[in-house]
Design a protein around this motif. Structure first.
Motif, PDB file in Angstrom:
ATOM      1  N   ARG A 108       0.845  -1.210   0.000  1.00 19.97           N
ATOM      2  CA  ARG A 108       0.000   0.000   0.000  1.00 19.97           C
ATOM      3  C   ARG A 108       0.876   1.255   0.000  1.00 19.97           C
ATOM      4  O   ARG A 108       0.638   2.198  -0.759  1.00 19.97           O
ATOM      5  N   ALA A 109       1.899   1.271   0.842  1.00 22.76           N
ATOM      6  CA  ALA A 109       2.813   2.419   0.902  1.00 22.76           C
ATOM      7  C   ALA A 109       3.560   2.586  -0.422  1.00 22.76           C
ATOM      8  O   ALA A 109       3.783   3.714  -0.885  1.00 22.76           O
ATOM      9  N   TYR A 110       3.917   1.481  -1.054  1.00 22.00           N
ATOM     10  CA  TYR A 110       4.647   1.521  -2.329  1.00 22.00           C
ATOM     11  C   TYR A 110       3.794   2.174  -3.417  1.00 22.00           C
ATOM     12  O   TYR A 110       4.257   3.054  -4.143  1.00 22.00           O
ATOM     13  N   VAL A 111       2.548   1.747  -3.527  1.00 17.42           N
ATOM     14  CA  VAL A 111       1.662   2.302  -4.551  1.00 17.42           C
ATOM     15  C   VAL A 111       1.408   3.787  -4.286  1.00 17.42           C
ATOM     16  O   VAL A 111       1.313   4.579  -5.227  1.00 17.42           O
ATOM     17  N   ARG A 112       1.336   4.174  -3.036  1.00 14.71           N
ATOM     18  CA  ARG A 112       1.163   5.594  -2.707  1.00 14.71           C
ATOM     19  C   ARG A 112       2.410   6.400  -3.074  1.00 14.71           C
ATOM     20  O   ARG A 112       2.313   7.510  -3.575  1.00 14.71           O
ATOM     21  N   LYS A 113       3.580   5.839  -2.830  1.00 19.52           N
ATOM     22  CA  LYS A 113       4.843   6.539  -3.103  1.00 19.52           C
ATOM     23  C   LYS A 113       5.165   6.556  -4.596  1.00 19.52           C
ATOM     24  O   LYS A 113       5.704   7.540  -5.106  1.00 19.52           O
ATOM     25  N   ILE A 114       4.814   5.485  -5.309  1.00 22.78           N
ATOM     26  CA  ILE A 114       5.143   5.347  -6.729  1.00 22.78           C
ATOM     27  C   ILE A 114       3.856   5.017  -7.483  1.00 22.78           C
ATOM     28  O   ILE A 114       3.626   3.867  -7.890  1.00 22.78           O
ATOM     29  N   PRO A 115       2.989   6.000  -7.658  1.00 23.47           N
ATOM     30  CA  PRO A 115       1.653   5.759  -8.213  1.00 23.47           C
ATOM     31  C   PRO A 115       1.638   5.249  -9.650  1.00 23.47           C
ATOM     32  O   PRO A 115       0.620   4.700 -10.086  1.00 23.47           O
ATOM     33  N   VAL A 116       2.732   5.372 -10.383  1.00 23.70           N
ATOM     34  CA  VAL A 116       2.778   4.861 -11.746  1.00 23.70           C
ATOM     35  C   VAL A 116       2.579   3.339 -11.772  1.00 23.70           C
ATOM     36  O   VAL A 116       2.182   2.765 -12.781  1.00 23.70           O
ATOM     37  N   THR A 117       2.802   2.681 -10.642  1.00 20.98           N
ATOM     38  CA  THR A 117       2.642   1.229 -10.561  1.00 20.98           C
ATOM     39  C   THR A 117       1.208   0.809 -10.238  1.00 20.98           C
ATOM     40  O   THR A 117       0.871  -0.369 -10.346  1.00 20.98           O
ATOM     41  N   ALA A 118       0.350   1.746  -9.870  1.00 17.11           N
ATOM     42  CA  ALA A 118      -1.017   1.436  -9.444  1.00 17.11           C
ATOM     43  C   ALA A 118      -1.813   0.602 -10.440  1.00 17.11           C
ATOM     44  O   ALA A 118      -2.568  -0.291 -10.024  1.00 17.11           O
ATOM     45  N   PRO A 119      -1.690   0.818 -11.765  1.00 18.41           N
ATOM     46  CA  PRO A 119      -2.481   0.005 -12.695  1.00 18.41           C
ATOM     47  C   PRO A 119      -2.163  -1.495 -12.660  1.00 18.41           C
ATOM     48  O   PRO A 119      -2.929  -2.303 -13.174  1.00 18.41           O
ATOM     49  N   PHE A 120      -1.048  -1.871 -12.050  1.00 18.25           N
ATOM     50  CA  PHE A 120      -0.659  -3.279 -11.997  1.00 18.25           C
ATOM     51  C   PHE A 120      -1.199  -3.986 -10.755  1.00 18.25           C
ATOM     52  O   PHE A 120      -0.922  -5.161 -10.529  1.00 18.25           O
ATOM     53  N   PHE A 121      -1.968  -3.267  -9.947  1.00 22.89           N
ATOM     54  CA  PHE A 121      -2.586  -3.805  -8.740  1.00 22.89           C
ATOM     55  C   PHE A 121      -4.104  -3.814  -8.903  1.00 22.89           C
ATOM     56  O   PHE A 121      -4.672  -2.895  -9.496  1.00 22.89           O
ATOM     57  N   ASP A 122      -4.751  -4.832  -8.361  1.00 22.36           N
ATOM     58  CA  ASP A 122      -6.206  -4.825  -8.283  1.00 22.36           C
ATOM     59  C   ASP A 122      -6.661  -3.886  -7.171  1.00 22.36           C
ATOM     60  O   ASP A 122      -7.691  -3.250  -7.269  1.00 22.36           O
ATOM     61  N   ALA A 123      -5.882  -3.809  -6.096  1.00 18.58           N
ATOM     62  CA  ALA A 123      -6.207  -2.932  -4.969  1.00 18.58           C
ATOM     63  C   ALA A 123      -6.064  -1.478  -5.395  1.00 18.58           C
ATOM     64  O   ALA A 123      -5.181  -1.127  -6.185  1.00 18.58           O
ATOM     65  N   LYS A 124      -6.929  -0.649  -4.870  1.00 13.30           N
ATOM     66  CA  LYS A 124      -6.893   0.789  -5.136  1.00 13.30           C
ATOM     67  C   LYS A 124      -6.355   1.512  -3.904  1.00 13.30           C
ATOM     68  O   LYS A 124      -6.422   0.996  -2.792  1.00 13.30           O
ATOM     69  N   LEU A 125      -5.851   2.712  -4.104  1.00 13.31           N
ATOM     70  CA  LEU A 125      -5.257   3.470  -2.995  1.00 13.31           C
ATOM     71  C   LEU A 125      -6.178   3.616  -1.802  1.00 13.31           C
ATOM     72  O   LEU A 125      -5.729   3.656  -0.661  1.00 13.31           O
ATOM     73  N   SER A 126      -7.474   3.677  -2.051  1.00 15.13           N
ATOM     74  CA  SER A 126      -8.434   3.857  -0.961  1.00 15.13           C
ATOM     75  C   SER A 126      -8.770   2.549  -0.240  1.00 15.13           C
ATOM     76  O   SER A 126      -9.435   2.570   0.793  1.00 15.13           O
ATOM     77  N   ASP A 127      -8.296   1.413  -0.768  1.00 18.63           N
ATOM     78  CA  ASP A 127      -8.609   0.115  -0.167  1.00 18.63           C
ATOM     79  C   ASP A 127      -7.843  -0.095   1.141  1.00 18.63           C
ATOM     80  O   ASP A 127      -6.745   0.435   1.317  1.00 18.63           O
ATOM     81  N   PRO A 128      -8.420  -0.904   2.037  1.00 23.34           N
ATOM     82  CA  PRO A 128      -7.702  -1.220   3.282  1.00 23.34           C
ATOM     83  C   PRO A 128      -6.491  -2.109   3.006  1.00 23.34           C
ATOM     84  O   PRO A 128      -6.383  -2.747   1.945  1.00 23.34           O
ATOM     85  N   VAL A 129      -5.595  -2.157   3.977  1.00 25.69           N
ATOM     86  CA  VAL A 129      -4.367  -2.944   3.863  1.00 25.69           C
ATOM     87  C   VAL A 129      -4.657  -4.403   3.537  1.00 25.69           C
ATOM     88  O   VAL A 129      -3.908  -5.036   2.788  1.00 25.69           O
ATOM     89  N   ALA A 130      -5.746  -4.945   4.049  1.00 29.25           N
ATOM     90  CA  ALA A 130      -6.083  -6.353   3.805  1.00 29.25           C
ATOM     91  C   ALA A 130      -6.229  -6.659   2.318  1.00 29.25           C
ATOM     92  O   ALA A 130      -5.884  -7.760   1.870  1.00 29.25           O
ATOM     93  N   VAL A 131      -6.709  -5.719   1.542  1.00 35.22           N
ATOM     94  CA  VAL A 131      -6.854  -5.924   0.098  1.00 35.22           C
ATOM     95  C   VAL A 131      -5.472  -6.003  -0.555  1.00 35.22           C
ATOM     96  O   VAL A 131      -5.242  -6.815  -1.449  1.00 35.22           O
ATOM     97  N   PHE A 132      -4.543  -5.181  -0.087  1.00 29.91           N
ATOM     98  CA  PHE A 132      -3.170  -5.248  -0.598  1.00 29.91           C
ATOM     99  C   PHE A 132      -2.501  -6.556  -0.160  1.00 29.91           C
ATOM    100  O   PHE A 132      -1.777  -7.179  -0.936  1.00 29.91           O
ATOM    101  N   ALA A 133      -2.747  -6.979   1.066  1.00 31.11           N
ATOM    102  CA  ALA A 133      -2.173  -8.242   1.557  1.00 31.11           C
ATOM    103  C   ALA A 133      -2.645  -9.417   0.710  1.00 31.11           C
ATOM    104  O   ALA A 133      -1.889 -10.364   0.476  1.00 31.11           O
ATOM    105  N   ALA A 134      -3.875  -9.358   0.230  1.00 33.28           N
ATOM    106  CA  ALA A 134      -4.411 -10.433  -0.617  1.00 33.28           C
ATOM    107  C   ALA A 134      -3.668 -10.516  -1.944  1.00 33.28           C
ATOM    108  O   ALA A 134      -3.716 -11.551  -2.616  1.00 33.28           O
ATOM    109  N   GLU A 135      -2.980  -9.460  -2.330  1.00 33.63           N
ATOM    110  CA  GLU A 135      -2.224  -9.451  -3.580  1.00 33.63           C
ATOM    111  C   GLU A 135      -0.746  -9.790  -3.389  1.00 33.63           C
ATOM    112  O   GLU A 135       0.017  -9.773  -4.347  1.00 33.63           O
TER     113      GLU A 135
END
Length: 149
Positions: A108-135
């Motif tokens: 989650r912190a990585y996607v916030r710091k380097i937003p260019v990588t966000a399209p490669f995640f199913d989780a969105k910035l507003s999602d809870p940490v658990a959604v990022f953990a699932a990835e």
């Protein structure tokens, strides 16, 4: 909506050449998080170098693979030694792969710091940490554990 799949095409290869040249000369890129990562090839035994971003979070340093199970991930799993350099500054680290619970907040912190990588995640910035953990199985995270300076 599903995350984009990483493809190392001509444009990305060209960008990597430019970023690698800048980092090799000590010029910081991507907000100062860019480094050249050198791993030992798991099959060839030869050194392999690629540009990466090192995230500092929770008082620790992390390598994140926003593009999934890429070559350097397999190499670190085979030999958990990471060489990091920018210009003449070089460090060698032992790395430890993080479990999903540990990786979630880091991703989650990585996607916030380097937003260019966000399209490669199913989780969105507003999602809870658990959604990022699932990835975490699709985006490996390694802690820079012990310096071998």
């Amino acid at each position: 909506m599903m995350a984009r799949k990483y493809r190392l095409g001509v444009t990305r290869k060209a960008a990597n050449v430019v970023v690698t040249a800048l980092l090799a000369r000590g010029i910081p890129v991507t907000g100062g998080t860019g480094f050249l990562l050198t791993t030992r090839g798991r099959r060839s035994g030869k050194d392999r170098t690629t540009p990466v971003n090192v995230l500092e979070a929770g008082g620790k340093r992390w390598l994140v693979s926003p593009y999934g199970q890429v070559g350097w991930v397999h190499n670190l799993r085979a030999d958990p030694t990471a060489g990091l350099r920018r210009g003449r500054a070089r460090e060698t680290w032992e790395v430890e792969e993080a479990d999903a619970a540990t990786a979630g907040p880091v991703l989650r912190a990585y996607v916030r710091k380097i937003p260019v990588t966000a399209p490669f995640f199913d989780a969105k910035l507003s999602d809870p940490v658990a959604v990022f953990a699932a990835e975490a199985d699709r985006h490996p995270v390694f802690r820079l554990a012990r310096s071998r300076a």
